[in-house]
Scaffold this motif. Structure first.
Motif, PDB file in Angstrom:
ATOM      1  N   TYR A   1       0.984  -1.122  -0.025  1.00 31.82           N
ATOM      2  CA  TYR A   1      -0.026   0.188   0.061  1.00 31.82           C
ATOM      3  C   TYR A   1       0.862   1.166   0.010  1.00 31.82           C
TER       4      TYR A   1
ATOM      5  N   ASP B   1      -4.513   7.262  -1.923  1.00 29.68           N
ATOM      6  CA  ASP B   1      -5.607   6.189  -1.604  1.00 29.68           C
ATOM      7  C   ASP B   1      -4.895   4.673  -1.048  1.00 29.68           C
TER       8      ASP B   1
ATOM      9  N   THR C   1      -4.938   1.783  -2.503  1.00 27.78           N
ATOM     10  CA  THR C   1      -5.110   0.710  -3.514  1.00 27.78           C
ATOM     11  C   THR C   1      -3.621  -0.231  -3.462  1.00 27.78           C
TER      12      THR C   1
ATOM     13  N   ASP D   1      -7.105  -4.306  -2.591  1.00 24.85           N
ATOM     14  CA  ASP D   1      -7.335  -2.967  -2.164  1.00 24.85           C
ATOM     15  C   ASP D   1      -7.926  -2.704  -0.823  1.00 24.85           C
TER      16      ASP D   1
ATOM     17  N   THR E   1      -9.855  -0.274   1.981  1.00 26.23           N
ATOM     18  CA  THR E   1     -11.225   0.793   2.201  1.00 26.23           C
ATOM     19  C   THR E   1     -10.664   1.647   3.395  1.00 26.23           C
ATOM     20  N   ASN E   2     -10.484   2.826   2.922  1.00 28.98           N
ATOM     21  CA  ASN E   2     -10.026   4.076   3.563  1.00 28.98           C
ATOM     22  C   ASN E   2     -11.078   4.499   4.516  1.00 28.98           C
TER      23      ASN E   2
END
Length: 207
Positions: free
Chosen positions: A124, A129, A131, A138, A140-141
């Motif tokens: 990451y 972001d 991603t 991926d 999730t923020n």
């Protein structure tokens, strides 16, 4: 307490490794490895601690994996202000030479390089972001901001008591691993309080 460390909790058995003291506003590379027999901590490419507490996959669930808070305490806020850069996850225990390679990647070059022999299953960059640049895991923020204060590019900023984290739930099944490693760069702005960098399920965490 002004130290970087690794905390492994499995089925009620706690194992804590603590590295050398650190300073505020300084980037450090921290990595932890766990295999069937050994738990190790590395700071800036050098081993800081080791114990004979191996990975017990029967004590690990898959409910939640996050960057930035301890699973089981989500919603209570990260205790300290910390920035995270380039965190990575591996499905094996990295060797000391591989960890030194990752540390030297930014220290020597000051820029991104590729080391295929140290390829993670997830990486990451946190460059705007959550991603995964290594695969398709991926995140999730949840409230993490991205700031121009990394060794290059951006870093994720986790603020005190703001409940900032990146959720990786459903992306990994650690119980299928024979071993694993996590690593990344961290910069604490308040070393009087602890900050969790990586946490997997309510039974296993590394910070």
């Amino acid at each position: 307490d002004g130290n970087l460390g690794s905390f492994l909790q499995q089925g009620g058995n706690n194992d804590v490794l603590s590295g050398s003291s650190i300073s505020t506003s300084t980037w450090y590379f921290i990595a932890a490895t766990v295999d069937s027999s050994t738990h190790k901590l590395y700071v800036n490419g050098s081993q800081q601690g080791s114990s004979a507490h191996g990975l017990d996959t029967t004590a690990i669930g898959t409910e939640q994996i996050v960057i930035g808070e301890r699973v089981g305490a989500i919603g209570g806020g990260n205790a300290g202000d910390v920035k995270v850069f380039n965190p990575r996850i591996y499905n094996r225990a990295l060797s000391e030479s591989e960890i030194q390679t990752l540390y030297n990647e930014q220290v020597i070059s000051g820029a991104e390089q590729s080391f295929p022999q140290v390829s993670p299953i997830a990486r990451y960059k946190l460059d705007g972001d959550a991603t995964d640049s290594a695969s398709d895991n991926d995140g999730t923020n949840n409230g993490v901001s991205f700031v121009d204060d990394a060794l290059y590019g951006q870093a994720g900023k986790l603020e005190s008591n703001n409940n900032d984290y990146i959720d990786l739930s459903g992306e990994f099944d650690i119980r299928s691993f024979d071993a694993f490693s996590v690593g990344g760069w961290v910069r604490n702005e308040d070393i009087s309080r602890s900050s969790v960098i990586f946490s997997a399920d309510e039974n296993s965490s590394t910070s």
